[in-house]
Design an enzyme around this catalytic site. Structure first.
Site, PDB file in Angstrom:
ATOM      1  N   ARG A  13     -15.282 -31.621 -43.089  1.00 40.14           N
ATOM      2  CA  ARG A  13     -14.993 -31.899 -42.484  1.00 40.14           C
ATOM      3  C   ARG A  13     -15.330 -31.129 -40.987  1.00 40.14           C
ATOM      4  O   ARG A  13     -14.841 -29.832 -40.862  1.00 40.14           O
ATOM      5  CB  ARG A  13     -13.598 -31.862 -42.665  1.00 40.14           C
ATOM      6  CG  ARG A  13     -12.873 -33.051 -43.154  1.00 40.14           C
ATOM      7  CD  ARG A  13     -13.737 -34.716 -43.009  1.00 40.14           C
ATOM      8  NE  ARG A  13     -13.384 -36.084 -44.149  1.00 40.14           N
ATOM      9  CZ  ARG A  13     -14.100 -36.342 -44.870  1.00 40.14           C
ATOM     10  NH1 ARG A  13     -15.220 -35.467 -45.278  1.00 40.14           N
ATOM     11  NH2 ARG A  13     -13.345 -36.864 -46.028  1.00 40.14           N
ATOM     12  N   GLU A  22     -17.658 -38.923 -34.347  1.00 39.72           N
ATOM     13  CA  GLU A  22     -18.514 -40.416 -34.772  1.00 39.72           C
ATOM     14  C   GLU A  22     -18.316 -41.154 -34.605  1.00 39.72           C
ATOM     15  O   GLU A  22     -17.538 -42.226 -34.757  1.00 39.72           O
ATOM     16  CB  GLU A  22     -18.049 -39.540 -36.390  1.00 39.72           C
ATOM     17  CG  GLU A  22     -18.301 -38.262 -36.799  1.00 39.72           C
ATOM     18  CD  GLU A  22     -18.438 -38.052 -38.781  1.00 39.72           C
ATOM     19  OE1 GLU A  22     -17.550 -38.634 -39.193  1.00 39.72           O
ATOM     20  OE2 GLU A  22     -18.239 -36.642 -38.615  1.00 39.72           O
ATOM     21  N   HIS A  47     -23.141 -37.420 -40.734  1.00 41.02           N
ATOM     22  CA  HIS A  47     -22.143 -37.855 -42.380  1.00 41.02           C
ATOM     23  C   HIS A  47     -22.733 -38.572 -43.548  1.00 41.02           C
ATOM     24  O   HIS A  47     -21.741 -39.969 -44.172  1.00 41.02           O
ATOM     25  CB  HIS A  47     -21.251 -38.663 -41.145  1.00 41.02           C
ATOM     26  CG  HIS A  47     -19.156 -38.384 -42.274  1.00 41.02           C
ATOM     27  ND1 HIS A  47     -18.016 -38.069 -41.478  1.00 41.02           N
ATOM     28  CD2 HIS A  47     -19.350 -37.910 -43.253  1.00 41.02           C
ATOM     29  CE1 HIS A  47     -17.577 -37.723 -42.176  1.00 41.02           C
ATOM     30  NE2 HIS A  47     -17.683 -37.462 -43.847  1.00 41.02           N
TER      31      HIS A  47
END
Length: 337
Positions: free
Chosen positions: A248, A276, A295
């Site tokens: 993260r 994001e 991601h």
């Protein structure tokens, strides 16, 4: 369970997500466990919508996009006994009241861990050998320029620091040891016996950052881990060190990381970001010493299918009165993602 021989099971996943997670065999196995009702729309249910529909269900299958189990939801969920989450993090979705009511909770974080671990290993080896820069140079036709790059390094014998020894960290450690790396770990919840069992050296965070040429973040996002790697910690990294983050962005002060990367002193491979999607004009995109992925560390066909099977098997165990393999308790929330 229900008055009939089988429980009522409510699946909250969008149809498009359900077919990613549940193979035909997993779908058939789930349907054999009870009377299964599906959320049939691509738009995720809201908490208000869930409150209107959850009455009478004993088992609920949740996933990415599922709403929070608010007080209104719980007020109508009088028969609910099990929440089986087909993904990892459950914090935003399940408040403490869920646990206080004695509702069992399980999740599929373990199913995603091998994919993230494999991606972490891939990024580690790519950065050690600078394969991405070779690819980019050859695409430009710069054969000699690519050949003049500094020699790459092997992972065998390399000291790799792993921050976090949860599901993903442990999978990553196994892969690192399989390819001959020396593994150091920082995790305040890992016991000396646990470290010995994993075959790793347990150290404090400063020692890991200053002594490991490769550092991989595998910790959860909690209040304790917020910006655990800031400007001072980044300054401990040796010149030429490689930082991998498939966990993260929360764990690293992104502005401090950007400043450190702009010096050219270290390299990074990043799969997670504060924003994001990553904005088109984000400075990370301009740096040659950063390798970026969107991601996707946990996004594999196999991981998705494992997630579905974990849910099916956990529901099976629950209905047989057996202990859940991946039960989440109230006490675990503070140290979970």
């Amino acid at each position: 369970m229900s008055s009939s021989s089988q429980p009522d099971i409510f699946v909250l996943l969008r149809p498009s997500l359900y077919v990613q997670l549940f193979t035909r065999e997993a779908d058939e196995a789930l349907r054999r466990l009870g009377r299964v009702v599906f959320h049939s729309e691509e738009q995720d249910l809201t908490s208000a919508g869930l409150a209107e529909r959850i009455a009478g269900f004993e088992v609920v299958v949740t996933g990415w996009g599922s709403p929070q189990f608010t007080d209104d939801v719980l007020a109508t969920a009088g028969r609910l006994r099990l929440i089986a989450h087909s993904a990892g993090s459950i914090k935003a979705m399940l408040p403490p009241a869920v646990f206080e009511r004695g509702i069992a909770v399980t999740h599929a974080a373990s199913a995603i861990a091998p994919a993230v671990a494999e991606m972490s290993l891939l990024l580690t080896m790519l950065m050690l050998r600078q394969a991405h820069r070779c690819h980019e140079g050859l695409k430009r036709g710069d054969w000699e320029g690519v050949r003049s790059l500094a020699m790459g390094q092997e992972i065998a014998g390399q000291r790799v620091g792993v921050i976090g020894a949860g599901y993903t960290g442990r999978c990553f450690i196994q892969l690192l040891r399989a390819v001959g790396a020396e593994v150091w770990v920082y995790d305040p919840y890992l016991s000396a016996a646990g470290a010995a069992e994993l075959g790793v050296r347990k150290v404090d965070l400063d020692e890991l950052l200053s002594q490991c040429p490769v550092v991989s973040l595998q910790a959860p996002s909690t209040a304790e881990t917020y910006h655990m790697v800031g400007a001072r910690k980044l300054g401990l990294l040796a010149d030429g060190a490689i930082l991998i983050n498939t966990a993260r962005s929360w764990l690293v002060d992104q502005e401090a990381l950007l400043a450190e990367l702009r010096t050219g002193r270290i390299q990074a491979a990043l799969d997670v970001f504060d924003q994001e999607p990553l904005p088109p004009d984000h400075p990370f995109r301009e740096l040659d010493n950063v390798f970026l992925t969107p991601h996707i560390a946990g996004a594999t066909v196999q991981a998705r299918h494992r997630q579905g099977w974990v849910v099916v098997e956990e529901i099976q165990r629950f209905l047989r009165g057996e202990p859940l393999c991946y039960r989440v308790t109230r006490e675990m929330l503070d140290i979970m993602a």
